[in-house]
Design a protein around this motif. Structure first.
Motif, PDB file in Angstrom:
ATOM      1  N   GLN A 174     -30.667  32.522 -28.467  1.00 41.41           N
ATOM      2  CA  GLN A 174     -30.924  33.578 -27.504  1.00 41.41           C
ATOM      3  C   GLN A 174     -31.654  33.070 -26.264  1.00 41.41           C
ATOM      4  OE1 GLN A 174     -29.715  36.659 -27.675  1.00 41.41           O
ATOM      5  NE2 GLN A 174     -30.496  36.982 -25.607  1.00 41.41           N
ATOM      6  N   ARG A 199     -28.416  39.847 -27.635  1.00 45.78           N
ATOM      7  CA  ARG A 199     -29.446  39.951 -28.679  1.00 45.78           C
ATOM      8  C   ARG A 199     -28.871  40.618 -29.917  1.00 45.78           C
ATOM      9  NH1 ARG A 199     -34.430  38.526 -26.963  1.00 45.78           N
ATOM     10  NH2 ARG A 199     -34.730  38.409 -24.704  1.00 45.78           N
ATOM     11  N   ARG A 200     -28.060  41.639 -29.713  1.00 44.02           N
ATOM     12  CA  ARG A 200     -27.432  42.307 -30.860  1.00 44.02           C
ATOM     13  C   ARG A 200     -26.384  41.398 -31.507  1.00 44.02           C
ATOM     14  NH1 ARG A 200     -29.748  45.857 -27.847  1.00 44.02           N
ATOM     15  NH2 ARG A 200     -30.345  47.936 -28.609  1.00 44.02           N
ATOM     16  N   ALA A 202     -26.603  38.185 -31.599  1.00 41.40           N
ATOM     17  CA  ALA A 202     -27.352  37.173 -32.336  1.00 41.40           C
ATOM     18  C   ALA A 202     -27.841  37.692 -33.679  1.00 41.40           C
ATOM     19  CB  ALA A 202     -28.540  36.700 -31.498  1.00 41.40           C
ATOM     20  N   ALA A 203     -27.999  39.022 -33.771  1.00 42.46           N
ATOM     21  CA  ALA A 203     -28.496  39.609 -35.027  1.00 42.46           C
ATOM     22  C   ALA A 203     -27.382  39.830 -36.047  1.00 42.46           C
ATOM     23  CB  ALA A 203     -29.195  40.940 -34.733  1.00 42.46           C
ATOM     24  N   ILE A 204     -26.137  39.674 -35.618  1.00 45.11           N
ATOM     25  CA  ILE A 204     -25.011  39.880 -36.533  1.00 45.11           C
ATOM     26  C   ILE A 204     -24.986  38.778 -37.579  1.00 45.11           C
ATOM     27  CG2 ILE A 204     -22.482  39.951 -36.702  1.00 45.11           C
ATOM     28  CD1 ILE A 204     -22.451  41.077 -33.849  1.00 45.11           C
ATOM     29  N   ASP A 205     -24.699  39.142 -38.812  1.00 46.64           N
ATOM     30  CA  ASP A 205     -24.602  38.173 -39.893  1.00 46.64           C
ATOM     31  C   ASP A 205     -23.413  37.245 -39.632  1.00 46.64           C
ATOM     32  OD1 ASP A 205     -24.878  36.928 -42.447  1.00 46.64           O
ATOM     33  OD2 ASP A 205     -23.305  38.251 -43.208  1.00 46.64           O
ATOM     34  N   ARG A 206     -23.682  35.942 -39.480  1.00 48.93           N
ATOM     35  CA  ARG A 206     -22.621  34.993 -39.135  1.00 48.93           C
ATOM     36  C   ARG A 206     -21.607  34.840 -40.260  1.00 48.93           C
ATOM     37  NH1 ARG A 206     -22.573  35.848 -34.458  1.00 48.93           N
ATOM     38  NH2 ARG A 206     -20.854  34.354 -34.410  1.00 48.93           N
TER      39      ARG A 206
END
Length: 231
Positions: A174, A199-200, A202-206
């Motif tokens: 980020q 930012r959202r 980046a929060a997603i489960d890869r």
């Protein structure tokens, strides 16, 4: 009575090693050090840098590898040797391709330098064709897929797989995203929107993202193989 060399005798008693030739290198040691240098911060590999790291003369390396190109081929073979081919026999091809993609992602995740080394000399090196492409080609050919359709489908599969895997391997932090946005000439509103979105993201489960990508590659391959003729 013969005289005794006191220095030699003392050295022998305390275990001081006698001078002599340096131990010979092995190809495995050279490749291992080349991999270490490639995984470093600079990621650069020259014969001079490698020789210095091994504390040998450059010409010593050429006794094992006649050129930098032959050394890179050996490094590529090393990385390909880390590939663990999923089982093929008795399984639906969709599951096989899915696992093929997962294993490829694992290799890049654990060895980010592998991708550029394996493909350093051509889009598809001979060793990668042997390990990655040929088993899939045999599998589909044994299921009756015609050669033209198979060529198109595997070309699309390889391109899609590498694109997805590279993007996942280089998923940005980020802080780097924010820095790029600040330098991108965006308005404050657009910069805020973009930053909020990333930012959202980046929060997603890869793991979920990867599964979705692999499932869609498999679905696209199904469509291609079901077409009466290639696009």
């Amino acid at each position: 009575m013969p005289r005794t060399n006191k220095t030699s005798a003392a050295s022998s008693r305390i275990g001081v090693a006698k001078p002599g030739p340096k131990p010979r290198l092995t190809k495995e040691e050279i490749v291992a050090e080349a991999c270490r240098l490639l995984s470093g911060s600079s990621g650069e590999l020259t014969m001079a840098k490698l020789a210095a790291s091994l504390n040998v003369g450059v010409m010593s390396l050429y006794r094992y590898y006649p050129s930098r190109e032959s050394l890179l081929d050996a490094v590529a073979e090393h990385f390909i040797g880390l590939w663990q081919a999923p089982a093929i026999e008795g399984r639906p091809w969709q599951d096989i391709v899915f696992d093929w993609l997962k294993e490829t992602q694992r290799l890049w995740d654990e060895h980010p330098e592998a991708l550029r080394v394996i493909f350093w000399n051509s889009p598809q090196s001979a060793s990668w064709i042997r390990v990655w492409l040929v088993p899939l080609a045999r599998m589909f050919k044994s299921r009756g897929v015609e050669l033209d359709a198979l060529a198109f489908a595997l070309n699309w599969l390889g391109t899609s797989a590498v694109a997805v895997i590279v993007m996942e391997a280089n998923h940005p932090a980020q802080a780097a995203v924010d820095a790029n946005l600040a330098a991108g000439g965006l308005s404050s509103d657009d910069r805020k929107l973009s930053s909020d979105l990333t930012r959202r993201m980046a929060a997603i489960d890869r793991t979920s993202v990867r599964r979705f990508n692999y499932e869609n590659i498999v679905a696209g391959l199904e469509r291609l193989l079901e077409m009466p003729s290639q696009p």
